[in-house]
Design a protein around this motif. Structure first.
Motif, PDB file in Angstrom:
ATOM      1  N   GLN A  40      84.919 -37.302 -52.116  1.00 55.58           N
ATOM      2  CA  GLN A  40      86.053 -38.107 -52.558  1.00 55.58           C
ATOM      3  C   GLN A  40      86.028 -38.189 -54.083  1.00 55.58           C
ATOM      4  OE1 GLN A  40      88.124 -38.867 -50.329  1.00 55.58           O
ATOM      5  NE2 GLN A  40      89.172 -40.780 -50.747  1.00 55.58           N
ATOM      6  N   VAL A  41      87.205 -38.049 -54.686  1.00 56.05           N
ATOM      7  CA  VAL A  41      87.338 -38.107 -56.139  1.00 56.05           C
ATOM      8  C   VAL A  41      88.474 -39.062 -56.472  1.00 56.05           C
ATOM      9  CG1 VAL A  41      87.849 -36.801 -58.226  1.00 56.05           C
ATOM     10  CG2 VAL A  41      86.526 -35.729 -56.393  1.00 56.05           C
ATOM     11  N   GLN A  42      88.271 -39.874 -57.484  1.00 55.71           N
ATOM     12  CA  GLN A  42      89.311 -40.764 -57.972  1.00 55.71           C
ATOM     13  C   GLN A  42      89.696 -40.322 -59.385  1.00 55.71           C
ATOM     14  OE1 GLN A  42      86.213 -42.270 -56.792  1.00 55.71           O
ATOM     15  NE2 GLN A  42      87.171 -42.019 -54.781  1.00 55.71           N
ATOM     16  N   LEU A  43      90.984 -40.322 -59.655  1.00 53.37           N
ATOM     17  CA  LEU A  43      91.513 -39.905 -60.945  1.00 53.37           C
ATOM     18  C   LEU A  43      92.393 -41.006 -61.509  1.00 53.37           C
ATOM     19  CD1 LEU A  43      92.619 -36.283 -59.970  1.00 53.37           C
ATOM     20  CD2 LEU A  43      90.484 -36.953 -61.066  1.00 53.37           C
ATOM     21  N   VAL A  44      92.199 -41.300 -62.785  1.00 53.87           N
ATOM     22  CA  VAL A  44      93.021 -42.316 -63.439  1.00 53.87           C
ATOM     23  C   VAL A  44      93.516 -41.751 -64.763  1.00 53.87           C
ATOM     24  CG1 VAL A  44      93.129 -44.646 -64.360  1.00 53.87           C
ATOM     25  CG2 VAL A  44      91.685 -44.161 -62.379  1.00 53.87           C
ATOM     26  N   GLU A  45      94.827 -41.764 -64.947  1.00 53.54           N
ATOM     27  CA  GLU A  45      95.428 -41.255 -66.176  1.00 53.54           C
ATOM     28  C   GLU A  45      95.683 -42.399 -67.151  1.00 53.54           C
ATOM     29  OE1 GLU A  45      97.624 -38.756 -62.885  1.00 53.54           O
ATOM     30  OE2 GLU A  45      97.144 -40.863 -63.220  1.00 53.54           O
ATOM     31  N   PHE A  46      95.617 -42.078 -68.436  1.00 55.25           N
ATOM     32  CA  PHE A  46      95.936 -43.013 -69.508  1.00 55.25           C
ATOM     33  C   PHE A  46      96.718 -42.265 -70.571  1.00 55.25           C
ATOM     34  CE2 PHE A  46      93.186 -46.392 -68.098  1.00 55.25           C
ATOM     35  CZ  PHE A  46      92.140 -45.753 -67.467  1.00 55.25           C
ATOM     36  N   GLY A  47      97.435 -43.019 -71.382  1.00 56.71           N
ATOM     37  CA  GLY A  47      97.981 -42.440 -72.600  1.00 56.71           C
ATOM     38  C   GLY A  47      99.460 -42.187 -72.629  1.00 56.71           C
ATOM     39  N   GLY A  48     100.151 -42.416 -71.543  1.00 54.37           N
ATOM     40  CA  GLY A  48     101.591 -42.221 -71.582  1.00 54.37           C
ATOM     41  C   GLY A  48     102.280 -43.260 -72.442  1.00 54.37           C
ATOM     42  N   GLY A  49     103.564 -43.039 -72.695  1.00 57.43           N
ATOM     43  CA  GLY A  49     104.313 -43.990 -73.498  1.00 57.43           C
ATOM     44  C   GLY A  49     105.593 -43.395 -74.012  1.00 57.43           C
ATOM     45  N   LEU A  50     106.181 -44.092 -74.979  1.00 53.13           N
ATOM     46  CA  LEU A  50     107.439 -43.682 -75.599  1.00 53.13           C
ATOM     47  C   LEU A  50     107.138 -43.092 -76.967  1.00 53.13           C
ATOM     48  CD1 LEU A  50     110.564 -43.679 -75.729  1.00 53.13           C
ATOM     49  CD2 LEU A  50     110.406 -46.005 -76.649  1.00 53.13           C
ATOM     50  N   VAL A  51     107.669 -41.916 -77.235  1.00 49.69           N
ATOM     51  CA  VAL A  51     107.446 -41.255 -78.512  1.00 49.69           C
ATOM     52  C   VAL A  51     108.742 -40.579 -78.946  1.00 49.69           C
ATOM     53  CG1 VAL A  51     106.623 -39.134 -77.399  1.00 49.69           C
ATOM     54  CG2 VAL A  51     105.909 -39.654 -79.738  1.00 49.69           C
ATOM     55  N   ASP A  57     110.530 -32.912 -72.385  1.00 47.64           N
ATOM     56  CA  ASP A  57     109.154 -33.144 -71.924  1.00 47.64           C
ATOM     57  C   ASP A  57     109.022 -34.479 -71.200  1.00 47.64           C
ATOM     58  OD1 ASP A  57     108.043 -31.689 -74.996  1.00 47.64           O
ATOM     59  OD2 ASP A  57     108.054 -30.751 -73.014  1.00 47.64           O
ATOM     60  N   THR A  58     110.093 -35.261 -71.198  1.00 46.28           N
ATOM     61  CA  THR A  58     110.076 -36.546 -70.509  1.00 46.28           C
ATOM     62  C   THR A  58     109.837 -36.348 -69.027  1.00 46.28           C
ATOM     63  OG1 THR A  58     111.542 -37.603 -72.112  1.00 46.28           O
ATOM     64  CG2 THR A  58     111.472 -38.558 -69.899  1.00 46.28           C
ATOM     65  N   ALA A  59     108.817 -37.024 -68.507  1.00 48.17           N
ATOM     66  CA  ALA A  59     108.433 -36.873 -67.100  1.00 48.17           C
ATOM     67  C   ALA A  59     107.278 -37.818 -66.798  1.00 48.17           C
ATOM     68  CB  ALA A  59     108.003 -35.439 -66.800  1.00 48.17           C
ATOM     69  N   VAL A  60     106.961 -37.935 -65.536  1.00 47.36           N
ATOM     70  CA  VAL A  60     105.705 -38.551 -65.134  1.00 47.36           C
ATOM     71  C   VAL A  60     104.666 -37.432 -65.099  1.00 47.36           C
ATOM     72  CG1 VAL A  60     104.444 -39.800 -63.358  1.00 47.36           C
ATOM     73  CG2 VAL A  60     106.865 -40.329 -63.787  1.00 47.36           C
ATOM     74  N   TYR A  61     103.570 -37.657 -65.782  1.00 44.61           N
ATOM     75  CA  TYR A  61     102.502 -36.665 -65.858  1.00 44.61           C
ATOM     76  C   TYR A  61     101.358 -37.075 -64.932  1.00 44.61           C
ATOM     77  CZ  TYR A  61     104.752 -34.289 -69.720  1.00 44.61           C
ATOM     78  OH  TYR A  61     105.638 -33.562 -70.496  1.00 44.61           O
ATOM     79  N   TYR A  62     100.917 -36.116 -64.133  1.00 43.32           N
ATOM     80  CA  TYR A  62      99.857 -36.344 -63.160  1.00 43.32           C
ATOM     81  C   TYR A  62      98.674 -35.430 -63.434  1.00 43.32           C
ATOM     82  CZ  TYR A  62     103.630 -38.403 -60.331  1.00 43.32           C
ATOM     83  OH  TYR A  62     104.679 -39.165 -59.865  1.00 43.32           O
ATOM     84  N   CYS A  63      97.482 -35.935 -63.245  1.00 43.99           N
ATOM     85  CA  CYS A  63      96.332 -35.051 -63.186  1.00 43.99           C
ATOM     86  C   CYS A  63      95.915 -34.898 -61.731  1.00 43.99           C
ATOM     87  CB  CYS A  63      95.173 -35.529 -64.044  1.00 43.99           C
ATOM     88  SG  CYS A  63      94.390 -37.044 -63.515  1.00 43.99           S
ATOM     89  N   ALA A  64      95.295 -33.788 -61.454  1.00 43.13           N
ATOM     90  CA  ALA A  64      94.890 -33.467 -60.087  1.00 43.13           C
ATOM     91  C   ALA A  64      93.647 -32.598 -60.135  1.00 43.13           C
ATOM     92  CB  ALA A  64      96.021 -32.741 -59.369  1.00 43.13           C
ATOM     93  N   THR A  65      92.935 -32.527 -59.021  1.00 42.19           N
ATOM     94  CA  THR A  65      91.735 -31.715 -58.985  1.00 42.19           C
ATOM     95  C   THR A  65      91.580 -31.037 -57.632  1.00 42.19           C
ATOM     96  OG1 THR A  65      89.351 -31.683 -59.435  1.00 42.19           O
ATOM     97  CG2 THR A  65      90.202 -33.577 -58.212  1.00 42.19           C
ATOM     98  N   TYR A  86      93.181 -33.947 -54.812  1.00 41.73           N
ATOM     99  CA  TYR A  86      93.224 -35.337 -55.269  1.00 41.73           C
ATOM    100  C   TYR A  86      94.166 -35.449 -56.464  1.00 41.73           C
ATOM    101  CZ  TYR A  86      89.029 -35.599 -52.421  1.00 41.73           C
ATOM    102  OH  TYR A  86      88.140 -35.520 -51.384  1.00 41.73           O
ATOM    103  N   TRP A  87      94.866 -36.597 -56.502  1.00 43.05           N
ATOM    104  CA  TRP A  87      95.852 -36.825 -57.552  1.00 43.05           C
ATOM    105  C   TRP A  87      95.671 -38.204 -58.155  1.00 43.05           C
ATOM    106  CZ3 TRP A  87      99.706 -33.346 -59.034  1.00 43.05           C
ATOM    107  CH2 TRP A  87      99.791 -32.178 -58.264  1.00 43.05           C
ATOM    108  N   GLY A  88      96.000 -38.300 -59.444  1.00 41.59           N
ATOM    109  CA  GLY A  88      96.083 -39.595 -60.071  1.00 41.59           C
ATOM    110  C   GLY A  88      97.413 -40.249 -59.773  1.00 41.59           C
ATOM    111  N   GLN A  89      97.576 -41.451 -60.295  1.00 37.96           N
ATOM    112  CA  GLN A  89      98.795 -42.228 -60.009  1.00 37.96           C
ATOM    113  C   GLN A  89      99.960 -41.832 -60.905  1.00 37.96           C
ATOM    114  OE1 GLN A  89      96.368 -43.270 -61.900  1.00 37.96           O
ATOM    115  NE2 GLN A  89      97.344 -44.212 -63.683  1.00 37.96           N
ATOM    116  N   GLY A  90      99.680 -41.092 -61.955  1.00 34.86           N
ATOM    117  CA  GLY A  90     100.730 -40.656 -62.871  1.00 34.86           C
ATOM    118  C   GLY A  90     100.898 -41.595 -64.045  1.00 34.86           C
ATOM    119  N   THR A  91     101.344 -41.039 -65.158  1.00 31.51           N
ATOM    120  CA  THR A  91     101.632 -41.829 -66.345  1.00 31.51           C
ATOM    121  C   THR A  91     102.945 -41.337 -66.945  1.00 31.51           C
ATOM    122  OG1 THR A  91     100.732 -42.634 -68.454  1.00 31.51           O
ATOM    123  CG2 THR A  91     100.261 -40.342 -67.897  1.00 31.51           C
TER     124      THR A  91
END
Length: 125
Positions: A1-12, A90-98, A114-119
């Motif tokens: 089992q792997v858990q993924l957490v994304e950080f760093g999204g925002g408005l630019v 480039d506007t989107a929800v960005y996900y990491c996965a493994t 496995y997928w993160g929740q998205g940012t």
């Protein structure tokens, strides 16, 4: 089992930069592949970039080469996506996965386990 957490999204603003982080916990191996995907409203999820924890392999979608860079910090179990010269498209929800293997299908979302929740990344014009 792997858990993924994304950080760093925002408005630019267009032309700006942003760095996304994805921290993994659980069963991680050097041959595992970490990928970044994105999904804009009304569109399918699309591949952005991927890297193995060993750093031996990196992959990019051709359209983003030169603007986006994927890297990893094994000591922190973290993969980064540095995004430069951002555009409104480039506007989107960005996900990491493994997934537990390199190679064929690296750009196909169903092959990842496995997928993160998205940012959310929003680029204003």
């Amino acid at each position: 089992q792997v858990q993924l957490v994304e950080f760093g999204g925002g408005l630019v603003q267009a032309g700006g930069s942003l760095r996304l982080s994805c921290t993994a916990s659980g069963r991680i191996f050097s041959g595992d592949l970490m990928g970044w995907f994105r999904q804009a409203p009304g569109k399918e999820r699309e591949f952005v970039a991927a890297i193995t924890w060993s750093g031996r392999s990196t992959y990019y979608v051709d359209s983003l080469k030169g603007r986006f860079t994927i890297s990893r910090d094994n000591a922190k179990n973290t993969v980064y996506l540095q995004m430069a010269s951002l555009k409104p498209e480039d506007t989107a929800v960005y996900y990491c996965a493994t997934r537990g293997r390199d190679g064929v299908g690296y750009n196909q979302p169903p092959t990842y386990d496995y997928w993160g929740q998205g940012t959310q990344v929003t680029v204003s014009s």
